[in-house]
Design a protein around this motif. Structure first.
Motif, PDB file in Angstrom:
ATOM      1  N   LEU A 329      87.944  92.912 195.144  1.00 22.96           N
ATOM      2  CA  LEU A 329      88.395  94.252 194.766  1.00 22.96           C
ATOM      3  C   LEU A 329      88.842  94.246 193.312  1.00 22.96           C
ATOM      4  O   LEU A 329      89.646  93.404 192.903  1.00 22.96           O
ATOM      5  N   PRO A 330      88.320  95.161 192.501  1.00 22.41           N
ATOM      6  CA  PRO A 330      88.613  95.138 191.065  1.00 22.41           C
ATOM      7  C   PRO A 330      90.034  95.620 190.759  1.00 22.41           C
ATOM      8  O   PRO A 330      90.593  96.473 191.439  1.00 22.41           O
ATOM      9  N   LEU A 331      90.608  95.033 189.683  1.00 20.57           N
ATOM     10  CA  LEU A 331      91.908  95.448 189.162  1.00 20.57           C
ATOM     11  C   LEU A 331      91.745  95.776 187.688  1.00 20.57           C
ATOM     12  O   LEU A 331      90.820  95.304 187.013  1.00 20.57           O
ATOM     13  N   SER A 332      92.677  96.564 187.180  1.00 20.94           N
ATOM     14  CA  SER A 332      92.622  96.948 185.772  1.00 20.94           C
ATOM     15  C   SER A 332      92.921  95.749 184.871  1.00 20.94           C
ATOM     16  O   SER A 332      93.549  94.767 185.283  1.00 20.94           O
ATOM     17  N   ALA A 333      92.468  95.858 183.628  1.00 21.37           N
ATOM     18  CA  ALA A 333      92.762  94.824 182.644  1.00 21.37           C
ATOM     19  C   ALA A 333      94.270  94.706 182.452  1.00 21.37           C
ATOM     20  O   ALA A 333      95.010  95.689 182.532  1.00 21.37           O
ATOM     21  N   THR A 334      94.717  93.483 182.199  1.00 23.51           N
ATOM     22  CA  THR A 334      96.152  93.208 182.097  1.00 23.51           C
ATOM     23  C   THR A 334      96.440  92.452 180.811  1.00 23.51           C
ATOM     24  O   THR A 334      95.685  91.558 180.421  1.00 23.51           O
ATOM     25  N   ALA A 335      97.551  92.805 180.158  1.00 23.16           N
ATOM     26  CA  ALA A 335      98.026  92.089 178.975  1.00 23.16           C
ATOM     27  C   ALA A 335      99.400  91.517 179.279  1.00 23.16           C
ATOM     28  O   ALA A 335     100.279  92.229 179.787  1.00 23.16           O
ATOM     29  N   ILE A 336      99.609  90.233 178.983  1.00 25.31           N
ATOM     30  CA  ILE A 336     100.879  89.559 179.257  1.00 25.31           C
ATOM     31  C   ILE A 336     101.387  88.930 177.968  1.00 25.31           C
ATOM     32  O   ILE A 336     100.649  88.243 177.254  1.00 25.31           O
ATOM     33  N   ARG A 337     102.651  89.144 177.677  1.00 26.80           N
ATOM     34  CA  ARG A 337     103.302  88.545 176.515  1.00 26.80           C
ATOM     35  C   ARG A 337     104.465  87.678 176.978  1.00 26.80           C
ATOM     36  O   ARG A 337     105.244  88.074 177.862  1.00 26.80           O
ATOM     37  N   LYS A 341     113.102  81.580 173.630  1.00 31.18           N
ATOM     38  CA  LYS A 341     114.025  81.363 172.523  1.00 31.18           C
ATOM     39  C   LYS A 341     115.440  81.268 173.078  1.00 31.18           C
ATOM     40  O   LYS A 341     115.816  82.035 173.970  1.00 31.18           O
ATOM     41  N   GLU A 342     116.195  80.292 172.523  1.00 31.09           N
ATOM     42  CA  GLU A 342     117.586  80.088 172.921  1.00 31.09           C
ATOM     43  C   GLU A 342     117.733  79.941 174.432  1.00 31.09           C
ATOM     44  O   GLU A 342     118.655  80.481 175.050  1.00 31.09           O
ATOM     45  N   GLY A 343     116.786  79.216 175.032  1.00 26.54           N
ATOM     46  CA  GLY A 343     116.853  78.936 176.448  1.00 26.54           C
ATOM     47  C   GLY A 343     116.519  80.097 177.352  1.00 26.54           C
ATOM     48  O   GLY A 343     116.779  80.040 178.565  1.00 26.54           O
ATOM     49  N   ARG A 344     115.926  81.133 176.820  1.00 23.88           N
ATOM     50  CA  ARG A 344     115.612  82.335 177.601  1.00 23.88           C
ATOM     51  C   ARG A 344     114.118  82.625 177.496  1.00 23.88           C
ATOM     52  O   ARG A 344     113.570  82.784 176.404  1.00 23.88           O
ATOM     53  N   LEU A 345     113.463  82.671 178.663  1.00 21.42           N
ATOM     54  CA  LEU A 345     112.042  82.983 178.741  1.00 21.42           C
ATOM     55  C   LEU A 345     111.885  84.453 179.099  1.00 21.42           C
ATOM     56  O   LEU A 345     112.332  84.891 180.166  1.00 21.42           O
ATOM     57  N   GLU A 346     111.247  85.199 178.199  1.00 17.16           N
ATOM     58  CA  GLU A 346     111.027  86.624 178.422  1.00 17.16           C
ATOM     59  C   GLU A 346     109.548  86.886 178.659  1.00 17.16           C
ATOM     60  O   GLU A 346     108.689  86.239 178.052  1.00 17.16           O
ATOM     61  N   LEU A 347     109.274  87.833 179.554  1.00 13.74           N
ATOM     62  CA  LEU A 347     107.896  88.150 179.921  1.00 13.74           C
ATOM     63  C   LEU A 347     107.756  89.655 180.067  1.00 13.74           C
ATOM     64  O   LEU A 347     108.635  90.325 180.621  1.00 13.74           O
ATOM     65  N   ASP A 348     106.659  90.169 179.549  1.00 14.82           N
ATOM     66  CA  ASP A 348     106.320  91.564 179.840  1.00 14.82           C
ATOM     67  C   ASP A 348     104.806  91.677 179.972  1.00 14.82           C
ATOM     68  O   ASP A 348     104.042  90.995 179.290  1.00 14.82           O
ATOM     69  N   GLY A 349     104.407  92.511 180.893  1.00 15.50           N
ATOM     70  CA  GLY A 349     102.988  92.692 181.153  1.00 15.50           C
ATOM     71  C   GLY A 349     102.656  94.153 181.367  1.00 15.50           C
ATOM     72  O   GLY A 349     103.505  94.944 181.808  1.00 15.50           O
TER      73      GLY A 349
END
Length: 417
Positions: A329-337, A341-349
């Motif tokens: 089943l197809p899904l939309s294109a996804t961008a992940i960043r 830094k300073e012991g903190r991993l941040e993620l947004d998609g």
């Protein structure tokens, strides 16, 4: 004779001798001392089972032989056959059976040593070496090897060169030892060194210079790698050692004909680094962990860059996922960043109708995530979960927060729009 110039002869013979954990079945030797010939040991023979050690020694006469024995120069020869190293060293350090000859010339302060030996069924530190042969010599602080060869089941490794560890005139360690060594390896079975890894490797490496300013180069090619959780068809890398930094000039991992990862960077002896990992095509079907429960397809493109120290790592990157499908089943294109830094991993998609933001604290293990949906089609997700009869769309926010060490106390909030 006199105490200053004695003459003496002795014959030693013994059976079933033992000193602590060392045992000898038979021991024999002739000993003689005279002002004309000096001190001579001959016909030395010691046996234990199939092990046999024989040898001789000679120390020419000197007027100060007994008052200053350290200056007396002599020669020693030892021949050994079927010598089981397990009788002399802990099995965890070395095992195997060796044959060879050891000779020594000179005085105890400046000896010249020479060794030629062959071994079979050799292991060291739990690593399998197989059949080993070497010729080595030591003189004035310099250990010379030409070469040391280990062969096992079609694999061959060879080391040759020089190491300066001791001061030339004393049995004292150098403060800054020097090296000039070359290593080659062909058909090396990685499973012999790492229990949970399979594959074959070819290695060419060289190091030269003092420990404080060691320089070197190395090339590695590995094929048919299996890490248990992931297979890699091929891995190649070239490294360079200089200025207390290890430079990764070029590294490439090939998962399949369609999937590749490349990387480069450097690591310092004091824990600093700079690295970049990129891919122009990485197929999700080649990532084993993603295929455990569902068939996940798609192509990843992007990269991750970092620079900092291992105690305070910094990194950032972006990956784009296209052609994604879950169970066909197809899904939309996804961008992940990603950002660390300073012991903190941040993620947004971002995906059509869906936005994800969150962070994870490396030290305290706290995390927080927010999923914002706008008319998100749920049919593909229901189908992937085996609920084909369900469908619909969702608009709202799902928020999660807590600590990864106490997931049972995680808080979840859902707001429907």
């Amino acid at each position: 004779g006199t105490t200053a110039k004695p003459t003496a002869n002795a014959t030693i013979s013994g059976k079933n001798l033992r000193l602590k954990s060392y045992a000898v079945d038979r021991l024999g030797a002739d000993f003689a001392i005279s002002p004309q010939d000096g001190v001579r040991l001959s016909n030395l023979v010691a046996t234990r089972g199939a092990t046999r050690v024989s040898g001789s020694a000679h120390l020419p006469w000197r007027e100060d032989l007994f008052s200053n024995p350290a200056q007396a120069a002599g020669e020693v020869t030892l021949d050994f056959a079927n010598l089981d190293l397990g009788d002399f060293a802990p099995p965890r350090f070395v095992t195997g059976v060796i044959d060879g000859r050891l000779t020594a010339d000179g005085n105890v302060k400046q000896p010249a040593l020479s060794l030629s030996a062959t071994g079979r069924e050799m292991t060291t530190m739990g690593y399998r070496l197989g059949a080993v042969q070497t010729r080595a010599s030591y003189q004035r602080g310099r250990l010379h090897v030409e070469p040391l060869i280990a062969e096992d089941r079609g694999a061959r490794a060879e080391i040759n060169g020089d190491v300066w560890l001791l001061q030339p005139d004393h049995w004292r360690w150098l403060k800054d030892p020097r090296f000039d060594l070359k290593l080659t390896g062909r058909g090396i079975e990685l499973a012999d060194f790492w229990q949970h890894m399979a594959g074959k490797a070819t290695i060419d490496a060289e190091v030269i210079g003092p420990w404080s300013g060691l320089k070197g180069t190395g090339d590695l090619q590995a094929t048919a790698l299996d890490f248990g959780c992931q297979r890699v068809a091929a891995l190649t890398t070239s490294v360079r050692l200089a200025d207390k930094n290890l430079f990764i000039e070029e590294a490439r991992a090939t998962l399949s004909e369609q999937s590749h990862l490349t990387g480069q960077g450097w690591l310092s002896f004091d824990g600093r680094y700079e690295a970049a990992i990129d891919t122009d095509a990485l197929e999700l079907t080649d990532i084993a962990l993603l295929q455990d429960n569902y068939r996940i397809e798609g192509t990843v493109r992007g990269g991750l860059q970092g620079r900092g120290s291992f105690s305070a790592p910094v990194a950032a990157g972006q990956f784009d996922l296209t052609g994604m499908r879950i169970n066909d089943l197809p899904l939309s294109a996804t961008a992940i960043r990603l950002a660390l830094k300073e012991g903190r991993l941040e993620l947004d998609g971002q995906q059509t109708g869906l936005t994800l933001e969150g962070f994870y604290q490396l030290s305290g293990h706290d995390f927080q995530a927010a999923l914002q949906a706008t008319q998100l089609r749920l049919t593909p997700y229901f189908t992937a979960l085996g609920r084909e009869k369900l469908s619909g769309a969702f608009s709202g926010t799902i928020s999660l927060s807590g600590n990864s060490d106490a997931l049972s106390k995680m808080r979840a909030d859902i707001a429907v729009q």
